[in-house]
Structures are given as C-alpha cells and as structure tokens.
Design a protein around this motif. Structure first.
Motif, short mmCIF file in Angstrom:
data_model
loop_
_atom_site.label_atom_id
_atom_site.label_comp_id
_atom_site.label_asym_id
_atom_site.label_seq_id
_atom_site.Cartn_x
_atom_site.Cartn_y
_atom_site.Cartn_z
N ASP A 102 26.57 17.70 53.29
CA ASP A 102 26.50 18.87 54.17
C ASP A 102 25.05 19.32 54.31
O ASP A 102 24.27 19.21 53.37
CB ASP A 102 27.28 20.04 53.57
CG ASP A 102 28.78 19.83 53.63
OD1 ASP A 102 29.21 18.80 54.17
OD2 ASP A 102 29.51 20.71 53.13
N ASP A 104 24.08 22.46 54.84
CA ASP A 104 23.93 23.91 54.71
C ASP A 104 23.28 24.33 53.39
O ASP A 104 23.23 25.51 53.06
CB ASP A 104 25.26 24.63 54.91
CG ASP A 104 26.31 24.22 53.90
OD1 ASP A 104 25.99 23.44 53.00
OD2 ASP A 104 27.45 24.71 54.01
N GLN A 106 24.20 23.83 50.32
CA GLN A 106 25.03 24.15 49.15
C GLN A 106 25.04 23.03 48.13
O GLN A 106 25.37 23.25 46.97
CB GLN A 106 26.48 24.39 49.60
CG GLN A 106 26.67 25.72 50.29
CD GLN A 106 28.15 25.99 50.54
OE1 GLN A 106 28.75 25.32 51.35
NE2 GLN A 106 28.71 26.94 49.84
N ILE A 212 25.95 30.01 49.75
CA ILE A 212 25.10 30.01 50.93
C ILE A 212 24.50 31.40 51.03
O ILE A 212 25.21 32.38 51.01
CB ILE A 212 25.88 29.79 52.23
CG1 ILE A 212 26.65 28.50 52.17
CG2 ILE A 212 24.96 29.76 53.41
CD1 ILE A 212 27.07 28.03 53.54
N ARG A 215 23.97 32.48 55.55
CA ARG A 215 25.02 32.73 56.54
C ARG A 215 26.33 33.01 55.80
O ARG A 215 26.50 32.67 54.64
CB ARG A 215 25.20 31.55 57.48
CG ARG A 215 25.76 30.28 56.85
CD ARG A 215 26.44 29.41 57.89
NE ARG A 215 26.74 28.08 57.43
CZ ARG A 215 27.83 27.75 56.75
NH1 ARG A 215 28.71 28.68 56.39
NH2 ARG A 215 28.04 26.49 56.39
MG LIG Z 1 29.24 24.76 53.13
#
Ligand SMILES: [Mg+2]
Ligand SMILES: Nc1nc2c(ncn2[C@@H]2O[C@H](COP(=O)(O)OP(=O)(O)OP(=O)(O)O)[C@@H](O)[C@H]2O)c(=O)[nH]1
Length: 242
Positions: A102, A104, A106, A212, A215
């Motif tokens: 991913d 993002d 994480q 996160i 967001r």
């Molecule tokens: Mg995520």
C-alpha cells in the motif's frame, strides 16, 4: 554469506490511490531499499482514478515517472476498488520477484528487504508479513480479528495468520499461476486461497502496522460487509475451482 539467487529483477507494485504528495517520500524510500540490493528493479506506481473524484495522484505520478525511468506508471480509469488496482499493477510488473504494498505509509517499506532476503533463499514461492503490533485503533484490530477467524472457519485447512497484511511478495512463476480476479476488497483473501489451491510454499514474518496520520481511514462498515459477503461467495467458488 553472499548467496547467488535466481532472481535478476525486482518489481515493487505500490498502490498509490489518493496518496497525493505523500507518495513522493514513500517512493524515494522504496527506491533506496531497492538500490541497496544492487539488483535491477522497477517500481510500478498504480494511480488509477475515478472520474469526477478529486485526486492529484495521477498527475503527481506522471511527473515523477518522466524524471525517473525506473518508475512505471499505471494510470487507468478505475473499474473497481483496491483489488482492481492491485491486479492492474501486478499485471504490469516484469520482475522475477514481485512485491505488493500500500502507498499510504502504513506498512514499513523496510519489510521489503526482509521479504526479499527470504525469497532469495529459494525456498519459497510466496512470502508475506503478519501484524503483531497495530497502531490503527481497536476498532480495526477487532474487525481484522473477526475477519481472520471467519476466514478460518469457512476455510478450516488454511493456516495463514493475517490475511490482509502486506507487503506480499511473489515469485514471477507463482504469480503467473494465480488466477486473480477480485476487483474489490477481498483480493488479499483470494491471493491466500490461491496460495493454498496451488499448494505454494510460503512464509510469514512479523511486522508492525502504523496509523495513518495524514488522512482518515477509508475503511468503513460497507467495506467490511463486502468482505464478509465475498467470504461466502469465495467459499462457494472454491468448492468448484480446480
Ligand atoms: Mg491503509
Ligand atoms: N479506499 C480505497 N483504497 C484503494 C482503492 N484503490 C486502491 N486503493 C489502495 O488500497 C490500499 C489499501 O486501502 P486502505 O484504504 O488504506 O485500506 P486499509 O489500510 O485497510 O485501511 P485504512 O488505511 O484505515 O483506510 C491503499 O494504499 C489505497 O491507496 C480504492 O478504490 N479505494
């Protein structure tokens, strides 16, 4: 001991959906990790988009890819959710070892090094992480535990620890054999069911999962319901999938 391994080129597929500027330092970090292997590599950046939905990611990825030939952009009109993006990225990857992560932030990209080293031993077709520490809240931990228990209940002869954890790392041959179709949130489940169906050798290594900060979580009960529905659907499908 420096080992000779059969892998020549590494691919890392990054799911960039809605990551916007945050994706830049993340990709830089992945590139640093890949450079340290001294092997040939590519980073597949999946920035598929929905029409009429504000997302600067495709434009950012396009710009990054012009400056760096090791970056391979996949920018299509979205016809699905996470699974659809992941499959479109995996299909574009040309490495002998292909990782999926991913974008993002994480998942610690440092896990990639550990996963590659295990794959390079030549012993496994597929390697993934499992999360022993999670910082994304009790609600998510609960959902995840519920999902994994349910998965094991419906597929009692699977011994995976944490279905949805990434990075996941495949050999090119293992990935080629897999018949991945899920365009929704159950793709990780489908990957694990394929590992089982094809009787691939696999390993799981512990990791931590970050919160996160930039967001709000995308996951809601709708996504969870979709995953539960998919569990039943796939239980049915796998009775007949040979
Ligand atoms: Mg995520
Ligand atoms: N939400 C969402 N994520 C997508 C989609 N397509 C690809 N992704 C990517 O899929 C990855 C996983 O989605 P996340 O929403 O982060 O799932 P999660 O980590 O389980 O949950 P949160 O991070 O708490 O939202 C992210 O890197 C997204 O960028 C999509 O259509 N919707």
């Amino acid at each position: 001991m420096k080992q000779m391994n059969k892998f020549r080129k590494l691919s890392v597929v990054v799911l960039c959906y809605k990551s916007e500027e945050e994706i830049i330092p993340f990709v830089n970090l992945i590139e640093k990790i890949l450079l340290a292997t001294k092997m040939d590599y590519e980073i597949v950046l999946v920035a598929n988009y929905f029409i009429n939905r504000e997302d600067r990611t495709p434009a950012i990825i396009k710009k990054m890819a012009i400056k760096n030939k090791k970056l391979k952009p996949v920018i299509k009109l979205k016809k699905g959710m996470m699974g659809w993006d992941a499959i479109s990225g995996l299909n574009a990857a040309t490495g002998d070892a292909i990782a999926l992560i991913d974008g993002d932030g994480q998942m610690p990209p440092e896990d990639l090094t550990r996963l590659f080293n295990i794959l390079f031993s030549g012993e496994f077709d597929f390697v993934k992480t499992f999360r022993i520490k999670r910082f994304d809240g009790y609600q998510r931990i609960l959902m995840s535990s519920f999902f994994n228990r349910f998965f094991r209940l419906l597929f009692p002869n699977t011994f995976f620890r944490d279905i949805n954890s990434k990075p996941k790392l495949f050999t090119k041959d293992a990935l080629k054999k897999m018949d991945l179709k899920c365009g929704g949130w159950f793709l990780d489940g489908e990957i694990m069911l394929e590992v089982k169906r094809l009787d691939l050798s696999f390993a799981e290594i512990p990791t931590t999962f970050r919160e996160i900060e930039w967001r709000a979580s995308f996951i809601n009960w709708k996504a969870v319901l979709e995953m539960i529905y998919s569990l039943f659907k796939y239980r049915f499908i796998y009775w007949f999938r040979k």
